[in-house]
Scaffold this motif. Sequence first.
Motif, mmCIF file in Angstrom:
data_model
loop_
_atom_site.group_PDB
_atom_site.id
_atom_site.type_symbol
_atom_site.label_atom_id
_atom_site.label_comp_id
_atom_site.label_asym_id
_atom_site.label_seq_id
_atom_site.Cartn_x
_atom_site.Cartn_y
_atom_site.Cartn_z
ATOM 1 N N GLU A 290 11.351 16.505 17.697
ATOM 2 C CA GLU A 290 11.078 17.724 16.928
ATOM 3 C C GLU A 290 9.585 17.932 16.753
ATOM 4 N N ASN A 291 8.844 16.841 16.574
ATOM 5 C CA ASN A 291 7.389 16.957 16.457
ATOM 6 C C ASN A 291 6.772 17.449 17.763
ATOM 7 N N PRO B 254 8.017 20.005 11.557
ATOM 8 C CA PRO B 254 7.360 19.114 12.514
ATOM 9 C C PRO B 254 5.950 18.729 12.106
ATOM 10 N N ASP B 255 5.589 17.507 12.391
ATOM 11 C CA ASP B 255 4.240 17.001 12.193
ATOM 12 C C ASP B 255 3.484 17.266 13.494
ATOM 13 N N LEU B 256 2.613 18.269 13.492
ATOM 14 C CA LEU B 256 1.965 18.689 14.729
ATOM 15 C C LEU B 256 1.018 17.631 15.280
ATOM 16 N N GLU C 159 13.092 12.688 15.293
ATOM 17 C CA GLU C 159 11.902 13.222 14.630
ATOM 18 C C GLU C 159 10.759 13.384 15.626
ATOM 19 N N ASP C 160 10.599 12.411 16.525
ATOM 20 C CA ASP C 160 9.560 12.522 17.555
ATOM 21 C C ASP C 160 9.767 13.759 18.411
ATOM 22 N N GLY D 150 3.160 15.117 16.862
ATOM 23 C CA GLY D 150 3.705 15.729 18.070
ATOM 24 C C GLY D 150 2.683 15.770 19.186
#
Length: 292
Positions: free
Chosen positions: A118-119, A50-52, A115-116, A55
């Motif tokens: 999961e972030n 994940p891209d914190l 993806e969103d 996120g």
Amino acid sequence: MSRGRQKIGTNPAWASGLLLPLLAVLFVCAWFGCLTPAAVAQEEERGHRPDLEAGRSQYLANCARCHGVEGGGGEGPPLARVVLPRAPTDTALVRLIAAGIDGTAMGPTWWLSREDRENVAGFVRSLATSEAEDGAGLAGDPERGEDVFREAGCEGCHTVHGFGTARGPDLSTVGGRRGVTYLRRAIVDPAAALPRGMTAMPTDFVDYLVVRVVDAEGGVLRGMRMNEDTYTIQIKDARGVIHSYDKRDLTSLEREFDRSLMQSYEDRLTEDELDDLIAYLASLSGGPRGIS
């Protein structure tokens, strides 16, 4: 006889009849992000990191109003905690974000990509405190707070595990549904903390909304709205009796968004008693953590 036969693959009508439903399915799947548990699970198995920061941006835009900027909770449950009761694993958290929770104000986030989601889940996990810090911000004592709850007469309107009076919200699991900041505001300034109903509408659809009606004979009733539709409204009075009205028979109907049937306890409790009461409410159903 052979002239009357047509190959299925060359029949334009048949092909268009199959193609349109197929395109519709693909469109819906793409639009809603394929929110099936199997699809989410397959995506997670890829090991997406994940891209914190991304996120965090999505969290602030979509989640912070209910769960707090730092995950401390508010109208929604606190998320800055070691274990989330409804999402004990990362997989469960992504699924919950995708599908929402039936019967609550949290609906499915169909506008977010896999993806969103999961972030967002990764950012939520990053908010968790350590086991040692979890719940350390509560200043009061839950056992003393239970005594305050009874002595202050809270059982006259609220129930906890079946004991009390159901004029107001059932508080049996309030600690897992509300943050500490929200609980304090609800006790000190009840009208400012009316919970929203199961809808995205921010004004008219409010739980425990106080309404005042005047009927055709001049009779006045102020109470708590239980249900309302286009033509009727049901109101519970201070004794717990429910009254039903046809709106056409009313001469006045006022929704008092700045009022609550609950009195403020700001001047009725000491600061220590208030801390103890909040600690008790926070302890119900595990209690919120990570916010003072």
